[in-house]
Design a protein around this motif. Structure first.
Motif, mmCIF file in Angstrom:
data_model
loop_
_atom_site.group_PDB
_atom_site.id
_atom_site.type_symbol
_atom_site.label_atom_id
_atom_site.label_comp_id
_atom_site.label_asym_id
_atom_site.label_seq_id
_atom_site.Cartn_x
_atom_site.Cartn_y
_atom_site.Cartn_z
ATOM 1 N N LEU A 27 -39.688 -15.231 0.134
ATOM 2 C CA LEU A 27 -40.927 -15.026 0.892
ATOM 3 C C LEU A 27 -41.568 -13.671 0.556
ATOM 4 N N GLU A 28 -40.720 -12.667 0.250
ATOM 5 C CA GLU A 28 -41.238 -11.345 -0.107
ATOM 6 C C GLU A 28 -42.249 -11.444 -1.260
ATOM 7 N N TYR A 31 -45.716 -12.446 -0.065
ATOM 8 C CA TYR A 31 -46.429 -11.307 0.519
ATOM 9 C C TYR A 31 -47.035 -10.436 -0.584
ATOM 10 N N LYS A 32 -46.222 -10.209 -1.650
ATOM 11 C CA LYS A 32 -46.710 -9.376 -2.768
ATOM 12 C C LYS A 32 -47.878 -10.061 -3.462
ATOM 13 N N ASN A 35 -50.974 -9.606 -1.758
ATOM 14 C CA ASN A 35 -51.228 -8.178 -1.463
ATOM 15 C C ASN A 35 -51.165 -7.855 0.026
ATOM 16 N N LEU A 36 -50.192 -8.471 0.732
ATOM 17 C CA LEU A 36 -50.035 -8.137 2.154
ATOM 18 C C LEU A 36 -49.155 -6.897 2.252
ATOM 19 N N THR A 39 -43.207 -5.865 4.427
ATOM 20 C CA THR A 39 -42.357 -7.016 4.104
ATOM 21 C C THR A 39 -42.397 -7.995 5.270
ATOM 22 N N PRO A 40 -41.943 -9.248 5.065
ATOM 23 C CA PRO A 40 -41.973 -10.216 6.164
ATOM 24 C C PRO A 40 -41.121 -9.733 7.343
ATOM 25 N N GLN A 356 -48.579 -16.161 10.473
ATOM 26 C CA GLN A 356 -49.052 -15.403 9.302
ATOM 27 C C GLN A 356 -49.878 -16.330 8.437
ATOM 28 N N PHE A 358 -52.111 -16.787 4.605
ATOM 29 C CA PHE A 358 -52.367 -16.293 3.251
ATOM 30 C C PHE A 358 -53.566 -17.088 2.728
#
Length: 426
Positions: A27-28, A31-32, A35-36, A39-40, A356, A358
């Motif tokens: 999941l990390e 996020y990358k 560009n969030l 970290t989760p 969350q 995206f």
């Protein structure tokens, strides 16, 4: 292509399979990618329990992709689960899509008389056989429009909406004025797919859609194909207007034909639209779906004053794509205005509360070069539909342009028997 005796080298600039339709893990990395910051949170569970599809799609149980997977035995490498329900949006609420006679008669989508007419229509479609004019009942499948077929059965606007968009799976209403044969066949595909497993016509692979390209890569390897990840493409080498090789890290791999997606050949494609997709992580099933751990929701364009439908695909930890107790819902639609996030809001309203999200907006490309001269064959970008039928049509189109003959499922079956031997008699 490997099955057909071609020598195949597959190069991918990415470090993972699947290109733009990959499943991202852990999941990390998601996020990358979006560009969030940070970290989760811990509430998301272990990062490696997640496999999040960038492009949401289900497989029609009786559709072309499943046939390809079965005939090529790629199914050896995959496990599928049936999606638990298909729903349609009407007047701000969602309803289960009636797809059997019994469900049609019990559905609160229609009044009593409408149900009888719809049942007659379903029986007509089930009996329809394009090779037997006795089943036409005065309809000419190549001339009569679908609008006229609906009139023949006296179906009202709401029923037309869910038949065209939730059964025949059209994104717009353009089909109404086209010959009805295609639509009738699409509804038959839906019914036949549904008949296979009962809950819905859709299947989904455990661990996410990224398993599909890996399965095909293994099949290609059995037939001598080579797969290279992390291979940057520096140049497509052209001589006299024809592709002769691909340059990567200073070396040239020579070839006679090249297949690629639009991102490798921006000068040979044209933009034909945009798609917005919103990946939402939830801690609850979607309301009014009987707590299904997976489902599809279609919001017909008429219901929200749009030209194209909005789709929601939902899967969960039951498919090994999310941490325990978590759900992934992905909403998508074709962009029609300068404010795509506002366009997709009706879908997100059905998913609240969202833990969350995206958001991605992707350009859709189609090839301007069909490859006849250059021998470069370019795929189309994945569209907003939630199934693989349009993608399979594109694969078959590329195959025909490359090989000069139609893609033949039966031929694929015979080739498979050459390698694996005839199937044992039961």
């Amino acid at each position: 292509m490997s099955v057909n005796g071609k020598k195949v080298l597959h190069m991918d600039r990415n470090s993972y399979y699947g290109g733009e339709s990959a499943s991202i893990t852990p999941l990390e990395d998601l996020y990358k990618r979006f560009n969030l910051p940070g970290t989760p949170p811990e509430s998301m569970g272990r990062g490696r329990d997640w496999n999040v599809d960038l492009i949401p799609k289900f497989l029609m149980a009786n559709g072309q992709l499943v046939k390809m997977l079965l005939y090529t035995e790629v199914t050896r490498y995959l496990d599928f689960k049936v999606i638990e329900g298909s729903f349609v949006y009407k007047g701000g609420k969602i309803y289960k899509v009636p797809s059997t006679e019994a469900e049609a008669l019990a559905s609160s989508l229609m009044g009593l008389f409408e149900k009888r007419r719809f049942r007659k229509f379903l029986v007509y479609v089930a009996n329809f056989d394009e090779n037997d004019p006795r089943t036409y009942e005065g309809v000419d499948p190549k001339k009569t429009t679908m609008r006229d077929v609906y009139k023949k059965f006296d179906l009202g606007q709401d029923v037309i909406d869910f038949t065209g968009h939730a059964l025949a799976l059209y994104r717009t209403d353009d089909y109404l004025d086209q010959p009805c044969q295609e639509t009738i066949n699409r509804i038959k595909l839906y019914s036949e797919s549904l008949a296979r497993y009962g809950k819905s016509p859709y299947l989904y692979p455990l661990y996410g859609l990224g398993e599909l390209p890996q399965g095909f890569a293994r099949l290609s390897a059995i037939y001598g194909g080579t797969y290279m990840l992390n291979k940057p493409i520096e140049e497509i080498v052209i001589e006299n207007g024809k592709v002769v090789g691909v340059k990567s890290e200073g070396e040239v791999a020579r070839c006679k034909q090249l297949i690629c997606d639009p991102s490798y050949v921006s000068d040979r494609v044209t933009k034909v639209g945009q798609v917005i997709r919103v990946i939402c992580i939830l801690s609850h099933p979607i309301k009014n779906t009987n707590d299904a751990n997976s489902c599809q929701i279609i919001i017909p364009q008429n219901q929200v004053n749009r030209k194209s439908d909005i789709y929601v695909c939902m899967i969960s930890s039951a498919h090994n794509v999310a941490a325990q107790g978590k759900y992934i819902a992905i909403a998508s639609t074709t962009v029609e205005t300068a404010d795509p996030e506002k366009e997709i809001k009706p879908a997100l309203d059905l998913l609240e509360p969202i833990e969350q999200k995206f958001v991605s907006i992707s350009d859709l490309f189609a090839p301007t070069d069909l490859g006849t001269e250059s021998q470069i064959f370019i795929s189309r970008t994945y569209d907003a539909t939630t199934h693989f039928e349009t993608t399979c049509d594109d694969i078959k189109d590329i195959y025909k342009r490359m090989m000069g003959s139609e893609f033949d499922f039966e031929e694929m079956k015979r080739k498979k028997n050459d390698i694996y031997g005839e199937e044992e008699l039961q």
